[in-house]
Design an enzyme around this catalytic site. Structure first.
Site, PDB file in Angstrom:
ATOM      1  N   TYR A   1       0.869  -1.187   0.000  1.00  0.00           N
ATOM      2  CA  TYR A   1       0.000   0.000   0.000  1.00  0.00           C
ATOM      3  C   TYR A   1       0.902   1.232   0.000  1.00  0.00           C
ATOM      4  O   TYR A   1       1.538   1.541   1.002  1.00  0.00           O
ATOM      5  CB  TYR A   1      -0.903  -0.046   1.224  1.00  0.00           C
ATOM      6  CG  TYR A   1      -1.952   1.041   1.346  1.00  0.00           C
ATOM      7  CD1 TYR A   1      -2.090   2.055   0.414  1.00  0.00           C
ATOM      8  CD2 TYR A   1      -2.830   1.040   2.421  1.00  0.00           C
ATOM      9  CE1 TYR A   1      -3.063   3.032   0.545  1.00  0.00           C
ATOM     10  CE2 TYR A   1      -3.807   2.009   2.575  1.00  0.00           C
ATOM     11  CZ  TYR A   1      -3.913   3.007   1.640  1.00  0.00           C
ATOM     12  OH  TYR A   1      -4.873   3.982   1.781  1.00  0.00           O
TER      13      TYR A   1
ATOM     14  N   LYS B   1      -0.955  -1.056  -4.262  1.00  0.00           N
ATOM     15  CA  LYS B   1      -2.103  -0.150  -4.190  1.00  0.00           C
ATOM     16  C   LYS B   1      -1.542   1.252  -4.371  1.00  0.00           C
ATOM     17  O   LYS B   1      -0.906   1.805  -3.482  1.00  0.00           O
ATOM     18  CB  LYS B   1      -2.835  -0.288  -2.859  1.00  0.00           C
ATOM     19  CG  LYS B   1      -4.032   0.659  -2.727  1.00  0.00           C
ATOM     20  CD  LYS B   1      -4.700   0.535  -1.362  1.00  0.00           C
ATOM     21  CE  LYS B   1      -5.806   1.571  -1.209  1.00  0.00           C
ATOM     22  NZ  LYS B   1      -6.418   1.535   0.150  1.00  0.00           N
TER      23      LYS B   1
END
Length: 302
Positions: free
Chosen positions: A136, A164
């Site tokens: 992320y 992400k």
């Protein structure tokens, strides 16, 4: 389960009762609405899931309940946001034990690790598990950027499979593709950049407003992937005022209020968060009510 990092993956909210217990009944209603809309995975315990307020036992309950609800139809991913490498490794081990299929991994919390420390942190966790991992990358909210050079170091770890992408720089989709080809799957993590990111080659969308509007979110993704950009843009333009509720420090309260409006959630949050009040609440409600009243008729894209 062979986890495919693609499609719409809701970063679901954690449902609470008025007396601050997990509300598994409402949680199930929402998850079933996501599945009915055709989402491609469920992500638990992210920012929207109020991860920092959840106990380890609550995370276990959420994983086990979600696995029970989805019945193998889509993968279940749990976010790991820990302050120490030791705790993150333990969280990864617990996730597998409780039945999760993959991990979303943030850099270390609180301590602002440098590039070397952050990379080693990711490596240690990847070495400790065979579960597939999505990094992320959100320097705006979490203060640490995972650079392309860092991804270069991580590419030898086969279970680090996706990113992400939440840097707010849409050109990163192209930069990642140019440097790594298809080595990493790319999922847009910013609602207001989703259509553009998918059009530029992102594999999926870790979505927020999907929690309240699952069918519209899936429609945008599927239409773009089918090359029906004009139809997707029409829905996206309607959606944009709502999507902007996701890029706000009170995104949790905003999106939970939207879930109430569409009948698949409650607005109970865990303190120190509080439900919206006063003029702020009025402004957000106006945006939500306008969106609900003008909800578009979706084209057939199946």
């Amino acid at each position: 389960m062979n986890l495919q990092w693609k499609g719409v993956m809701p970063a679901v909210t954690t449902k609470f009762t008025k007396d601050d217990q997990l509300d598994l009944n409402t949680f199930e209603v929402n998850i079933k609405a996501q599945l009915q809309a055709g989402v491609h995975g469920i992500i638990l315990g992210g920012t929207l899931g109020e991860a920092s307020t959840l106990t380890d036992d609550e995370k276990r309950i959420l994983i086990e309940k979600t696995v029970e609800i989805v019945k193998g139809k889509v993968p279940v991913v749990i976010n790991i946001a820990e302050q120490s490498t030791k705790s993150a490794i333990q969280a990864a081990q617990n996730a597998k034990k409780y039945g999760a299929h993959g991990l979303m991994l943030l850099p270390p919390m609180r301590y602002k690790a440098d590039d070397r420390e952050t990379t080693v942190y990711f490596k240690r966790i990847a070495e400790s598990t065979d579960m597939p991992i999505m990094i992320y990358n959100n320097p705006i909210d979490y203060g640490i950027e995972v650079t392309l050079d860092m991804f270069e170091e991580l590419k030898s770890f086969p279970n680090i499979q996706a990113v992400k992408e939440s840097t707010r720089d849409i050109t990163n989709v192209t930069r990642i593709r140019n440097r790594f080809g298809d080595r990493y799957k790319i999922l847009c993590g910013v609602d207001t950049l989703a259509l553009e990111s998918i059009a530029m080659g992102a594999d999926g969308w870790v979505a927020g407003l999907v929690c309240a509007f699952p069918k519209e979110t899936v429609a945008i993704y599927e239409l773009v992937k089918a090359g029906r950009i004009g139809e997707a843009i029409e829905i996206y333009r309607w959606f944009m005022p709502l999507l902007e509720l996701d890029i706000h420090k009170k995104l949790v309260q905003n999106i939970k209020l939207a879930e109430v409006a569409t009948g698949i959630g409650t607005e109970f949050v865990r303190e120190p968060r509080l439900p919206l009040a006063g003029e702020e609440r009025k402004r957000v409600l106006q945006i939500i009510e306008k969106g609900v009243k003008s909800r578009p008729t979706l084209p057939n894209f199946s």
